[in-house]
Design an enzyme around this catalytic site. Sequence first.
Site, PDB file in Angstrom:
ATOM      1  N   GLU A 121       5.905   9.484  -9.449  1.00  0.00           N
ATOM      2  CA  GLU A 121       5.562   9.313  -8.022  1.00  0.00           C
ATOM      3  C   GLU A 121       4.814   7.990  -7.921  1.00  0.00           C
ATOM      4  OE1 GLU A 121       6.466  11.249  -5.613  1.00  0.00           O
ATOM      5  OE2 GLU A 121       7.101  13.059  -6.661  1.00  0.00           O
ATOM      6  N   GLU A 151       2.561  -3.848  -2.225  1.00  0.00           N
ATOM      7  CA  GLU A 151       1.583  -2.800  -1.913  1.00  0.00           C
ATOM      8  C   GLU A 151       0.170  -3.351  -2.108  1.00  0.00           C
ATOM      9  OE1 GLU A 151       1.210   0.563  -4.617  1.00  0.00           O
ATOM     10  OE2 GLU A 151       1.224   1.904  -2.889  1.00  0.00           O
ATOM     11  N   LYS A 200      -4.566  13.872 -17.558  1.00  0.00           N
ATOM     12  CA  LYS A 200      -5.525  12.756 -17.626  1.00  0.00           C
ATOM     13  C   LYS A 200      -5.808  12.217 -16.221  1.00  0.00           C
ATOM     14  CE  LYS A 200      -5.361   8.303 -17.906  1.00  0.00           C
ATOM     15  NZ  LYS A 200      -6.572   7.857 -17.185  1.00  0.00           N
ATOM     16  N   CYS A 225      -0.628   6.273  -1.031  1.00  0.00           N
ATOM     17  CA  CYS A 225       0.694   5.775  -1.412  1.00  0.00           C
ATOM     18  C   CYS A 225       1.624   5.711  -0.203  1.00  0.00           C
ATOM     19  CB  CYS A 225       1.293   6.660  -2.480  1.00  0.00           C
ATOM     20  SG  CYS A 225       1.271   8.400  -2.023  1.00  0.00           S
TER      21      CYS A 225
HETATM   22  P1  NAP Z   1      -2.171   3.088 -11.955  1.00  0.00           P
HETATM   23  O1  NAP Z   1      -2.965   1.925 -12.319  1.00  0.00           O
HETATM   24  O2  NAP Z   1      -0.718   3.091 -12.223  1.00  0.00           O
HETATM   25  O3  NAP Z   1      -2.859   4.330 -12.680  1.00  0.00           O
HETATM   26  C1  NAP Z   1      -2.398   5.658 -12.533  1.00  0.00           C
HETATM   27  C2  NAP Z   1      -2.815   6.468 -13.749  1.00  0.00           C
HETATM   28  O4  NAP Z   1      -2.122   5.970 -14.904  1.00  0.00           O
HETATM   29  C3  NAP Z   1      -4.288   6.374 -14.069  1.00  0.00           C
HETATM   30  O5  NAP Z   1      -4.733   7.607 -14.590  1.00  0.00           O
HETATM   31  C4  NAP Z   1      -4.295   5.288 -15.131  1.00  0.00           C
HETATM   32  O6  NAP Z   1      -5.434   5.316 -15.935  1.00  0.00           O
HETATM   33  C5  NAP Z   1      -3.040   5.630 -15.911  1.00  0.00           C
HETATM   34  N1  NAP Z   1      -2.477   4.548 -16.711  1.00  0.00           N
HETATM   35  C6  NAP Z   1      -2.730   3.212 -16.638  1.00  0.00           C
HETATM   36  N2  NAP Z   1      -1.974   2.549 -17.543  1.00  0.00           N
HETATM   37  C7  NAP Z   1      -1.220   3.476 -18.188  1.00  0.00           C
HETATM   38  C8  NAP Z   1      -0.237   3.417 -19.220  1.00  0.00           C
HETATM   39  N3  NAP Z   1       0.141   2.272 -19.765  1.00  0.00           N
HETATM   40  N4  NAP Z   1       0.348   4.562 -19.630  1.00  0.00           N
HETATM   41  C9  NAP Z   1       0.009   5.737 -19.089  1.00  0.00           C
HETATM   42  N5  NAP Z   1      -0.928   5.869 -18.110  1.00  0.00           N
HETATM   43  C10 NAP Z   1      -1.533   4.742 -17.667  1.00  0.00           C
HETATM   44  O7  NAP Z   1      -2.306   3.418 -10.427  1.00  0.00           O
HETATM   45  P2  NAP Z   1      -3.637   3.504  -9.597  1.00  0.00           P
HETATM   46  O8  NAP Z   1      -4.071   2.131  -9.273  1.00  0.00           O
HETATM   47  O9  NAP Z   1      -4.615   4.433 -10.269  1.00  0.00           O
HETATM   48  O10 NAP Z   1      -3.151   4.280  -8.305  1.00  0.00           O
HETATM   49  C11 NAP Z   1      -2.614   3.635  -7.239  1.00  0.00           C
HETATM   50  C12 NAP Z   1      -1.095   3.733  -7.231  1.00  0.00           C
HETATM   51  O11 NAP Z   1      -0.680   5.092  -7.227  1.00  0.00           O
HETATM   52  C13 NAP Z   1      -0.494   3.122  -6.006  1.00  0.00           C
HETATM   53  O12 NAP Z   1       0.602   2.322  -6.370  1.00  0.00           O
HETATM   54  C14 NAP Z   1      -0.033   4.332  -5.201  1.00  0.00           C
HETATM   55  O13 NAP Z   1       1.016   4.059  -4.312  1.00  0.00           O
HETATM   56  C15 NAP Z   1       0.351   5.279  -6.253  1.00  0.00           C
HETATM   57  N6  NAP Z   1       0.366   6.651  -5.768  1.00  0.00           N
HETATM   58  C16 NAP Z   1       1.578   7.272  -5.574  1.00  0.00           C
HETATM   59  C17 NAP Z   1       1.624   8.574  -5.086  1.00  0.00           C
HETATM   60  C18 NAP Z   1       2.942   9.258  -4.847  1.00  0.00           C
HETATM   61  O14 NAP Z   1       2.930  10.471  -4.688  1.00  0.00           O
HETATM   62  N7  NAP Z   1       4.049   8.555  -4.836  1.00  0.00           N
HETATM   63  C19 NAP Z   1       0.439   9.254  -4.807  1.00  0.00           C
HETATM   64  C20 NAP Z   1      -0.771   8.605  -5.010  1.00  0.00           C
HETATM   65  C21 NAP Z   1      -0.789   7.291  -5.502  1.00  0.00           C
HETATM   66  P3  NAP Z   1      -6.725   4.489 -15.466  1.00  0.00           P
HETATM   67  O15 NAP Z   1      -6.982   4.797 -14.062  1.00  0.00           O
HETATM   68  O16 NAP Z   1      -7.804   5.012 -16.290  1.00  0.00           O
HETATM   69  O17 NAP Z   1      -6.394   3.062 -15.704  1.00  0.00           O
END
Ligand code: NAP
Length: 490
Positions: free
Chosen positions: A269, A400, A195, A303
């Site tokens: 991650e 963050e 997804k 990230c």
């Molecule tokens: P996010 O809000 O956690 O969303 C990540 C993914 O999870 C999206 O596909 C989101 O869908 C989905 N999601 C949301 N709520 C969920 C739930 N309850 N259950 C399952 N899936 C759910 O994060 P983001 O804002 O998209 O991304 C930014 C974050 O990613 C930052 O904190 C960044 O540090 C982290 N990141 C970490 C890495 C690493 O390798 N450590 C790499 C890249 C990014 P929707 O988008 O459709 O809401």
Amino acid sequence: MAKSKKPTLEFDTDWTYDPAPESTDHVTINERYKLFINGRFVAPKSRTYFDTINPATGKKLAEVAAAGEADVNAAVRAARKAADTIWSKMPARERGKYIYRIARLLQERAREFAVIETLDGGKPIRESRDIDIPLAANHFFYYAGWADKLAYAFPGKNPSPIGVVGQIIPWNFPLLMAAWKIAPALATGNTVVLKPAETTPLTALKLAELIQEADLPPGVVNIITGAGATGAALVQHPDVDKVAFTGSTSVGKMIQQSIAGTRKKYTLELGGKAANIIFEDATIDQAVEGIINGIFFNQGHVCCAGSRLFVQESVYPQVIRRLKDRMETLIVGDPMDKNTDIGAINSKEQLDTIKKYLRIGQKEGADMYQTSCSLPRKGYWCRPTLFLNASQSHRIVQEEIFGPVLAVQTFRTPEEGIAKANNTPYGLSGGVWTDKGSKIFKITSQIRAGVIWANTYNKFDPSSPFGGYKESGVGREGGLHGLAPYLNLG
Ligand code: NAP
Ligand code: MG
């Protein structure tokens, strides 16, 4: 091309680049995208669609299916059937050939993918062209090579696939994150339901078209679009054997709780708050360039962004002066322009979050400095921002922000620098800038983070593992380490 109005021997900022827009002629984006399940694009049983927009203009690009529970069920069913009947039974060498095919097709169509990535997500075309897409192809090449060598990778451990993997990715590196997830899963004989994020689904859907073209057996890769609820349904599906998630720490914790007590395996991650540490013996210009890359690359939507900077006190004035000078030259604007350094913020929600932190930082008493560039009127934008005189307890230092915002502090001794850098709930990455090799070893061994760069920043390679300490995650992706979470090892 650079136009100089009044050439002088001194540094002259009184000129601009002519626009150099990337063409979109070779790209097709459908009006509407269905779900990719069992090798075909099928209309969602939910009958619901949502818009994905270009954050640089606010204009709608396409309509995308919102997968409901019945759709998630269909995708998992297809993945299960493919796992049991085809993919895990296929000779590993043959699996590898399919993965190589995906890698080659991705290379052939790299320009198309780069343009779509930039239109859908707002990142500069230079980055999607030179970093995201080539790295994604490299990832498929790298893991294709492992497919028939798993017994050598894990000698005596009798590696076998886990089964069906539910994979959820964020919007900051959409295709690259899809590659990080899909390539090792396929190489190890698992099947996938992926997804993508709600705001950046288009390159994953293009990848689905490419997977069809590569003739991958139906059901081996399924791509279902939707928002958080779709992700939650996938995570909680009883027939998913493993969850691989990249995203925020808050959602990661929710996922961990929701699968606690089940037999599901998982890798998470999560977020980061990386420190860059500059010592007085560093090559300052090189360090400043690295700091700039570390926090302003991809609008700070990274990230491992170096969002905290620690400068040794004796070189503080010099570093800040050069940092400000260099920031002033950064070009913020149209992501499709090849000159652009900083593109659009990914969504209105993310821009609101960043603005909230800009207010918090000022309220907390840090000094905000922003460059003087003008911003486009439409779309979502943020000027490169510094917070000077920040302190350890400030929320802009602890939390963050995920935007082009750098919080700066000073230190006197290496011990103080290390202690300050480690004072965070996160531990994903970091950077150290010094002329002394011994100092590099001392500092890097004491910073609690998964990846630490020395005299460089944001360098990635499929063969090196990536992942966090503390609240930055569980498990590793990339390299040999990235295979293990997808295998049962005896
Ligand atoms: P996010 O809000 O956690 O969303 C990540 C993914 O999870 C999206 O596909 C989101 O869908 C989905 N999601 C949301 N709520 C969920 C739930 N309850 N259950 C399952 N899936 C759910 O994060 P983001 O804002 O998209 O991304 C930014 C974050 O990613 C930052 O904190 C960044 O540090 C982290 N990141 C970490 C890495 C690493 O390798 N450590 C790499 C890249 C990014 P929707 O988008 O459709 O809401
Ligand atoms: Mg979009």
